[in-house]
Design a protein around this motif. Structure first.
Motif, PDB file in Angstrom:
ATOM      1  N   ASN A  68     -53.206 -26.266 -19.968  1.00 54.06           N
ATOM      2  CA  ASN A  68     -52.382 -25.066 -19.907  1.00 54.06           C
ATOM      3  C   ASN A  68     -51.084 -25.370 -19.165  1.00 54.06           C
ATOM      4  O   ASN A  68     -50.882 -26.482 -18.651  1.00 54.06           O
ATOM      5  CB  ASN A  68     -53.145 -23.906 -19.251  1.00 54.06           C
ATOM      6  N   GLU A  69     -50.210 -24.370 -19.076  1.00 56.52           N
ATOM      7  CA  GLU A  69     -48.893 -24.614 -18.501  1.00 56.52           C
ATOM      8  C   GLU A  69     -48.968 -24.981 -17.022  1.00 56.52           C
ATOM      9  O   GLU A  69     -48.186 -25.798 -16.524  1.00 56.52           O
ATOM     10  CB  GLU A  69     -48.000 -23.380 -18.691  1.00 56.52           C
ATOM     11  N   TRP A  70     -49.890 -24.370 -16.289  1.00 56.63           N
ATOM     12  CA  TRP A  70     -50.024 -24.702 -14.876  1.00 56.63           C
ATOM     13  C   TRP A  70     -50.484 -26.142 -14.695  1.00 56.63           C
ATOM     14  O   TRP A  70     -49.999 -26.861 -13.815  1.00 56.63           O
ATOM     15  CB  TRP A  70     -50.995 -23.745 -14.208  1.00 56.63           C
ATOM     16  N   GLN A  71     -51.415 -26.591 -15.523  1.00 55.33           N
ATOM     17  CA  GLN A  71     -51.882 -27.973 -15.432  1.00 55.33           C
ATOM     18  C   GLN A  71     -50.779 -28.955 -15.822  1.00 55.33           C
ATOM     19  O   GLN A  71     -50.633 -30.012 -15.200  1.00 55.33           O
ATOM     20  CB  GLN A  71     -53.100 -28.164 -16.335  1.00 55.33           C
ATOM     21  N   VAL A  72     -49.987 -28.610 -16.841  1.00 60.46           N
ATOM     22  CA  VAL A  72     -48.866 -29.469 -17.227  1.00 60.46           C
ATOM     23  C   VAL A  72     -47.864 -29.575 -16.083  1.00 60.46           C
ATOM     24  O   VAL A  72     -47.369 -30.669 -15.757  1.00 60.46           O
ATOM     25  CB  VAL A  72     -48.184 -28.915 -18.499  1.00 60.46           C
ATOM     26  N   PHE A  73     -47.600 -28.449 -15.440  1.00 62.46           N
ATOM     27  CA  PHE A  73     -46.644 -28.443 -14.331  1.00 62.46           C
ATOM     28  C   PHE A  73     -47.163 -29.249 -13.149  1.00 62.46           C
ATOM     29  O   PHE A  73     -46.442 -30.059 -12.570  1.00 62.46           O
ATOM     30  CB  PHE A  73     -46.374 -26.993 -13.921  1.00 62.46           C
ATOM     31  N   ARG A  74     -48.438 -29.028 -12.798  1.00 69.77           N
ATOM     32  CA  ARG A  74     -48.974 -29.636 -11.578  1.00 69.77           C
ATOM     33  C   ARG A  74     -49.308 -31.116 -11.760  1.00 69.77           C
ATOM     34  O   ARG A  74     -49.123 -31.915 -10.840  1.00 69.77           O
ATOM     35  CB  ARG A  74     -50.222 -28.874 -11.139  1.00 69.77           C
ATOM     36  N   ARG A  75     -49.801 -31.493 -12.912  1.00 71.15           N
ATOM     37  CA  ARG A  75     -50.296 -32.861 -13.104  1.00 71.15           C
ATOM     38  C   ARG A  75     -49.300 -33.795 -13.789  1.00 71.15           C
ATOM     39  O   ARG A  75     -49.480 -35.007 -13.756  1.00 71.15           O
ATOM     40  CB  ARG A  75     -51.601 -32.837 -13.901  1.00 71.15           C
ATOM     41  N   ILE A  76     -48.265 -33.237 -14.432  1.00 71.58           N
ATOM     42  CA  ILE A  76     -47.326 -34.104 -15.159  1.00 71.58           C
ATOM     43  C   ILE A  76     -45.894 -33.908 -14.647  1.00 71.58           C
ATOM     44  O   ILE A  76     -45.238 -34.859 -14.219  1.00 71.58           O
ATOM     45  CB  ILE A  76     -47.400 -33.832 -16.679  1.00 71.58           C
ATOM     46  N   THR A  77     -45.433 -32.657 -14.673  1.00 76.58           N
ATOM     47  CA  THR A  77     -44.035 -32.413 -14.309  1.00 76.58           C
ATOM     48  C   THR A  77     -43.751 -32.785 -12.856  1.00 76.58           C
ATOM     49  O   THR A  77     -42.810 -33.535 -12.562  1.00 76.58           O
ATOM     50  CB  THR A  77     -43.689 -30.933 -14.549  1.00 76.58           C
ATOM     51  N   VAL A  78     -44.554 -32.291 -11.937  1.00 77.55           N
ATOM     52  CA  VAL A  78     -44.304 -32.557 -10.513  1.00 77.55           C
ATOM     53  C   VAL A  78     -44.434 -34.047 -10.182  1.00 77.55           C
ATOM     54  O   VAL A  78     -43.569 -34.596  -9.491  1.00 77.55           O
ATOM     55  CB  VAL A  78     -45.236 -31.695  -9.640  1.00 77.55           C
ATOM     56  N   PRO A  79     -45.488 -34.758 -10.627  1.00 77.76           N
ATOM     57  CA  PRO A  79     -45.532 -36.201 -10.327  1.00 77.76           C
ATOM     58  C   PRO A  79     -44.341 -36.979 -10.882  1.00 77.76           C
ATOM     59  O   PRO A  79     -43.833 -37.890 -10.220  1.00 77.76           O
ATOM     60  CB  PRO A  79     -46.848 -36.655 -10.975  1.00 77.76           C
ATOM     61  N   LEU A  80     -43.882 -36.620 -12.080  1.00 73.36           N
ATOM     62  CA  LEU A  80     -42.731 -37.330 -12.633  1.00 73.36           C
ATOM     63  C   LEU A  80     -41.440 -37.002 -11.883  1.00 73.36           C
ATOM     64  O   LEU A  80     -40.505 -37.812 -11.869  1.00 73.36           O
ATOM     65  CB  LEU A  80     -42.579 -36.974 -14.118  1.00 73.36           C
ATOM     66  N   LEU A  81     -41.392 -35.839 -11.289  1.00 73.16           N
ATOM     67  CA  LEU A  81     -40.211 -35.441 -10.523  1.00 73.16           C
ATOM     68  C   LEU A  81     -40.288 -35.860  -9.060  1.00 73.16           C
ATOM     69  O   LEU A  81     -39.383 -35.525  -8.278  1.00 73.16           O
ATOM     70  CB  LEU A  81     -40.025 -33.926 -10.596  1.00 73.16           C
ATOM     71  N   ALA A  82     -41.343 -36.540  -8.664  1.00 72.26           N
ATOM     72  CA  ALA A  82     -41.528 -36.887  -7.247  1.00 72.26           C
ATOM     73  C   ALA A  82     -40.330 -37.619  -6.658  1.00 72.26           C
ATOM     74  O   ALA A  82     -39.902 -37.303  -5.533  1.00 72.26           O
ATOM     75  CB  ALA A  82     -42.804 -37.714  -7.085  1.00 72.26           C
ATOM     76  N   PRO A  83     -39.711 -38.613  -7.328  1.00 72.13           N
ATOM     77  CA  PRO A  83     -38.535 -39.267  -6.725  1.00 72.13           C
ATOM     78  C   PRO A  83     -37.375 -38.302  -6.486  1.00 72.13           C
ATOM     79  O   PRO A  83     -36.717 -38.358  -5.446  1.00 72.13           O
ATOM     80  CB  PRO A  83     -38.168 -40.347  -7.754  1.00 72.13           C
ATOM     81  N   VAL A  84     -37.133 -37.411  -7.441  1.00 68.40           N
ATOM     82  CA  VAL A  84     -36.044 -36.449  -7.274  1.00 68.40           C
ATOM     83  C   VAL A  84     -36.363 -35.468  -6.151  1.00 68.40           C
ATOM     84  O   VAL A  84     -35.496 -35.130  -5.335  1.00 68.40           O
ATOM     85  CB  VAL A  84     -35.795 -35.696  -8.602  1.00 68.40           C
ATOM     86  N   LEU A  85     -37.605 -35.007  -6.101  1.00 72.31           N
ATOM     87  CA  LEU A  85     -38.004 -34.081  -5.038  1.00 72.31           C
ATOM     88  C   LEU A  85     -37.844 -34.736  -3.666  1.00 72.31           C
ATOM     89  O   LEU A  85     -37.445 -34.076  -2.696  1.00 72.31           O
ATOM     90  CB  LEU A  85     -39.447 -33.628  -5.252  1.00 72.31           C
ATOM     91  N   ALA A  86     -38.159 -36.022  -3.588  1.00 76.52           N
ATOM     92  CA  ALA A  86     -37.998 -36.722  -2.310  1.00 76.52           C
ATOM     93  C   ALA A  86     -36.537 -36.786  -1.896  1.00 76.52           C
ATOM     94  O   ALA A  86     -36.204 -36.593  -0.722  1.00 76.52           O
ATOM     95  CB  ALA A  86     -38.586 -38.132  -2.424  1.00 76.52           C
TER      96      ALA A  86
END
Length: 520
Positions: A424-442
């Motif tokens: 679902n969208e929450w799982q896509v956000f939490r397990r894929i989008t956020v990990p891939l954005l980790a360098p930018v978030l840092a």
């Protein structure tokens, strides 16, 4: 039988040496022809390529080169030596030109960064006048001074909450704006505060946080929501006169001085209500004696005992005086409420005599509490969260733009594959989008952490003078210690060095992370 003598061809005259037979290919004797290719003897022809002996021809390619071959190699070596000197000179000139371009920047860097840092470190070891060396006394004062401890504590609050909240909002905005057609317009609105200076933003939020709901937007909204769900007071600051038959009962309530009896009209006069604050439904008050009731009821009137222009009588209902419509009245016996009623538009009320007879009448404090004025945003308890809110309003757009740029580089195939697999969208956000954005978030998080350690403008402008000690941060304390009433440049320099020491580890962490990313 072939002869053992050296064969010669008539065309040998064209060779370099005597007897250059072009057709000889083998034999025990020394071949001297131009086309000799093999043999145990020494080939001397111009085209000799093989042989166990030393080739001496002009085109020899194996063995020790001699003759023309040596001359070619020597010429080649000398040419290479001449060319190798040119890049060295060019490299030196390039470095000189680069140093010339960098020199102004290095001079500015030294004058505006390196020298102030060095001078601040030196000055932090001297007293306020700069004439006496005090060692670490200024740094010890940072630990023992209450205002400095408050500033350090507030900086920790800033460091923990402001970057995290701004980054989280930026992430949410960046993800949600990808799903709407007007996402660009929304990003523009959210990013717009970045175009406003800290000083201007501070002035804006000083007005937003005004205590008066008629001026402060925050309290106007808060009071509106509060009054929707909570009953507001109708008569703030109303009170009886000493000659009135009412007295204070504690907690803001008033009670009658004597118990009430059936058949005896009750007077409940009050003053202190501005005519403009009277209820809209209020009508001219009815005299207690004219209130219609039955023998088994207790009747009376509650009214505003005040006549504009004067001339009214105390404890008597005058024609221009109006009833206190909506006033809540309770009959209390032995501390227990036995009956309740509310005054009508003309101030009249009735109570059942079987329960209220012999009881005292109480006007509860809920009638008189001050009108709800909202939250004291700039008070001692909430001033730091209020200023952090203004900071987040400014920097959430910055975080959104950087995270949005990183989100645009996320492979859409991964997101679609996850959805196809049933996420679902929450799982896509939490397990894929956020990990891939980790360098930018840092990057965003570390940048904001460095920024909040130096925050000064917002706190200085938004926090009123009475609450500045409660909203104090290290940068503001640096300013107050260095340029305030009791200026002490030694303490101010020590605070500056402390801020530097707090910022450097975060910068080093960011640089290491950037290098790791570059190596990938």
């Amino acid at each position: 039988m072939p002869s053992q003598d050296t064969p010669r061809d008539a065309s040998a005259a064209a060779g370099d040496g005597p007897g250059a037979d072009t057709g000889t290919t083998s034999g025990g004797a020394t071949p001297t022809g131009a086309g000799a290719t093999s043999g145990g003897a020494t080939p001397t022809g111009a085209g000799a390529t093989n042989g166990g002996a030393t080739p001496t021809g002009a085109g020899a390619t194996n063995g020790t080169p001699t003759g023309a071959g040596r001359r070619k190699k020597s010429a080649s070596a000398s040419g290479t030596g001449r060319r190798s000197g040119s890049p060295v000179g060019t490299g030196r000139r390039s470095r000189t030109v680069a140093a010339g371009f960098l020199l102004p920047a290095l001079v500015l860097l030294g004058a505006l960064v390196v020298y102030p840092i060095g001078y601040s470190v030196q000055r932090s070891f001297f007293d306020s006048s700069g004439s006496s060396f005090v060692g670490l006394d200024n740094y010890l004062a940072l630990v023992t001074d209450d205002s400095l401890r408050t500033a350090a504590r507030n900086n920790v609050v800033w460091l923990v909450f402001a970057p995290v909240v701004a980054t989280a909002l930026g992430l949410i905005f960046a993800v949600l704006t990808e799903r709407v057609r007007w996402g660009t317009a929304f990003k523009l609105v959210v990013f717009m505060p970045m175009a406003i200076s800290m000083l201007a933003a501070g002035i804006i939020f000083r007005l937003v946080y005004e205590q008066d709901p008629d001026r402060g937007v925050a309290n106007a909204v808060w009071v509106g929501v509060h009054d929707t769900f909570a009953e507001s007071s109708g008569f703030p600051r109303a009170r009886p006169l000493p000659v009135h038959p009412l007295e204070a009962a504690g907690g803001g309530a008033f009670v009658t001085k004597e118990p009430v009896r059936a058949g005896q009209p009750v007077r409940l006069p009050l003053i202190g209500v501005a005519p403009g604050r009277m209820p809209e439904e209020a009508r001219p008050a009815r005299a207690p004696e004219t209130v219609q009731g039955t023998p088994d009821t207790i009747t009376g009137t509650a009214w505003l005992d005040f006549t504009r222009g004067g001339g009214g009588r105390q404890n008597a209902v005058d024609p221009a005086e109006r009833g206190l419509a909506g006033l809540r009245i309770e009959a209390v016996r032995d501390g227990t409420v036995v009956a309740r009623t509310t005054a009508a538009a003309d101030g009249s009320f009735t109570l059942p005599a079987d329960r209220a007879d012999g009881a005292v009448l109480r006007l509860p404090a809920s009638n008189f509490r001050e009108q709800y004025n909202g939250v004291e945003w700039l008070g001692p308890r909430l001033v730091t969260p209020a200023v952090i809110g203004a900071y987040v309003w400014m920097w959430a757009g910055f975080a959104m733009v950087l995270i949005g740029a990183g989100l645009a580089a996320v492979p859409r195939e991964l997101l679609e594959a996850a959805r196809v697999d049933g996420a679902n969208e929450w799982q896509v956000f939490r397990r894929i989008t956020v990990p891939l954005l980790a360098p930018v978030l840092a990057v965003v998080l570390v940048t904001l952490m460095i920024n909040v350690l130096k925050v000064f403008d917002l706190v200085f402008v938004i926090a009123p003078g009475s609450a500045q000690d409660d909203a104090n941060v290290l940068a503001l304390q640096l300013y107050r210690s260095s340029f305030g009433t009791d200026a002490d440049l030694g303490i101010g320099s020590a605070i500056a060095v402390l801020l530097l020491l707090l910022v450097v580890p975060v910068m080093v962490l960011n640089i290491r992370r950037l290098r790791r990313e570059a190596r990938r």
